[in-house]
Design an enzyme around this catalytic site. Structure first.
Site, PDB file in Angstrom:
ATOM      1  CG  HIS A  37      -0.006   3.639   6.007  1.00 29.06           C
ATOM      2  ND1 HIS A  37       0.376   3.003   7.272  1.00 29.06           N
ATOM      3  CD2 HIS A  37      -0.125   2.892   5.091  1.00 29.06           C
ATOM      4  CE1 HIS A  37       0.135   1.699   6.996  1.00 29.06           C
ATOM      5  NE2 HIS A  37      -0.135   1.514   5.724  1.00 29.06           N
ATOM      6  CB  CYS A  44      -0.770   0.064   1.251  1.00 28.22           C
ATOM      7  SG  CYS A  44      -0.220  -0.349   2.888  1.00 28.22           S
TER       8      CYS A  44
END
Lengths: 341, 341
Positions: free
Chosen positions: A220, A140
């Site tokens: 994130h 990711c």
């Protein structure tokens, strides 16, 4: 119709299965679980044939009222291609099974580059995957970095990239992980693995990354600095992002300044599982200093951004669509992308 | 003995009072509170004369069994110098009171540079504060940045600094603040105020800073990158840090890779309030790439690192010690610095 099996119906696998089911040119021929769980019920509910790793466990599924279609081996045999979304490291062990069956397979970022030999990002190297037997979707964070680096590299050239990743501590339902009240260097050494991982797709980029883990569960956050080769303006950079089919601009006017507020927004937009498939680049943060120094903050949804990449990779490997942007548009349309900003 | 009054006996003020009391050349003539609180009890317990903002509130202190010595005005009159540790912005309002009494005063980083006209860091500009009436101690993050930037600038020259600050969401006892599960851009625009604040002490440095807030309570974490003017080795940089009297090296062998583990360590070392007065630079993170690119992670204890700076600033302003390193050593010794790594 491309027959897709999803081996490992967990955080990524369940999203890939739904994304496959939404495409006009693909179908889910099966998904797999090893044991009874909430996700096994969801697979039944969604109508995906559920295969299990070991038929000796079938009585437990029967007792739980969960329908089982057979064992994983049976699932693999009826598939044209397998998306392996098993936990990191398990994919490498599964490879020989796929090889012996002569099946194509896509691994996730938890596996090493060498397992597939080709690491994939739809915008950066779709064509390299055409006809391949094995491909790996980068993780990711790496996917999020590659999208923005490749876009600016195409437009202005990228001299060097310095990025700091603030990683979520656990996925929302992962009740066994931490930290609760700590900022953990991950790793304490420099660089983190993300920079080298970017090089598996963009080998010519000068990049150093650092990473920390914090007590959050959703997305994130990246702090990115790039020295560009050509002078650029903030407006020109924003235009590049606006034109990119997997970069979303989090508009200043929304007042969103955190991952938590961004999640509320994707939820309100009706995104399945509140998923953010795009990079969420904060408009206010997009800055160009001294003519060539680019800065931004971006949110990367750890559970979601690789999902459309898996879909495009299927088409490339199956050679049904040769043009990257054609596949990307098909994928986005089928998922029902709605501009996030 | 320098008579020191601490106006505002809160997070910073209570630590400064203890640090003053520990010095051989200073005494605490009073500390102040506006209302009854746990800290007011602590002031009594420590034996610091407690002055209150408004004597009309004295009955409440009496009822709580807390001894009051008088009002703040009386405290200011008996002091040689005042450490103003009131909440941000209140110091600016207090300045005219100090002026009318002809008293010297030290403000904290919550006040603007202009309130004092001089911003202070013991290693960087101690001598500029000699004899001054007003000085400001830069904030915890800025203090932490200045220490490391100044040290490397002296040794190798600093071409440019790029730093990302991961800030704690709230102090440990601050139960009203957040976030609980979010990474908040603080601000979403670039740069954050820290870079410009460094320039109040080191005006020649090219610096850009970015900041985020996360759900932790103890210490900020800095990710720092500097381009040095001269080539340097990792060993040479570590030597500079080892020789610095307010930089602590968090040794790899301790296994410490987070602020939480570092706190456990300062606690075990017997530090009062578990305070980390030094920059906590993680040995494993200290890196020099391509000859001139320096990287490190450092932990900055938001409640503590400015405390010894206040002490040195008192000596400079009172003109009792003219040599910076002499004052720094006196301060460190009196506080009982024990190497953190």
């Amino acid at each position: 119709m491309i027959k897709v099996a999803v081996n490992g119906y967990g955080t990524i696998g369940k999203r890939v299965a739904d994304a496959v089911a939404a495409q006009p040119d693909m179908e889910v021929v099966g998904v797999s679980k090893t044991s009874v769980s909430a996700e096994a019920y969801v697979a039944n509910e969604r109508g995906y044939p559920l295969y299990i790793a070991d038929l000796a466990n079938k009585p437990a599924f029967d007792a739980a009222g969960i329908k089982v279609a057979g064992d994983v081996d049976a699932m693999l045999k009826i598939a044209d291609i397998i998306v392996d979304a098993t936990p990191g490291g398990v994919g490498a062990k599964n490879k020989s099974i796929y090889e012996s069956l002569g099946k194509k397979a896509i691994f996730q970022g938890g596996e090493k580059h060498e397992v597939a030999g080709l690491s994939f990002n739809a915008h950066a190297n779709y064509k390299d995957a055409i006809g391949k037997q094995f491909t790996r979707i980068v993780s990711c964070n790496t996917t999020g970095l590659i999208r923005v680096i490749h876009a600016l590299d195409q437009a202005f050239g990228v001299e060097r990239v310095r990025a700091v990743m603030i990683r979520r501590g656990a996925d929302p339902s992962d009740v066994k992980r931490g930290p609760v009240d700590a900022i953990v260097l991950n790793p304490a050494t420099i660089p983190s693995h993300h920079g080298p991982d970017v090089l598996t797709v963009l080998p010519h980029i000068n990049i150093v990354t650092l990473a920390m883990i914090v007590p959050t569960t959703f997305m994130h956050m990246h702090s990115i600095q790039m020295d560009l080769k050509k002078e650029a303006t903030r407006e020109a950079v924003l235009k590049v992002f606006e034109d990119h089919s997997r970069i979303g601009i989090v508009r200043k006017d929304t007042g969103i300044k955190s991952n938590a507020q961004l999640r509320e927004y994707t939820q309100d937009l009706g995104r399945p599982r509140t998923d953010l498939w795009e990079n969420g680049i904060f408009e206010e943060s997009v800055s160009v200093l001294n003519g060539k120094e680019f800065y931004c903050f971006q949110a990367i949804h750890q559970e979601a951004d690789v999902v459309p990449e898996n879909i495009d990779c299927i088409r490339a490997m199956m050679e049904t669509v040769k043009d990257p942007e054609e596949s990307i548009q098909m994928t986005n349309k089928a998922l029902g992308f709605v501009a996030i900003g």
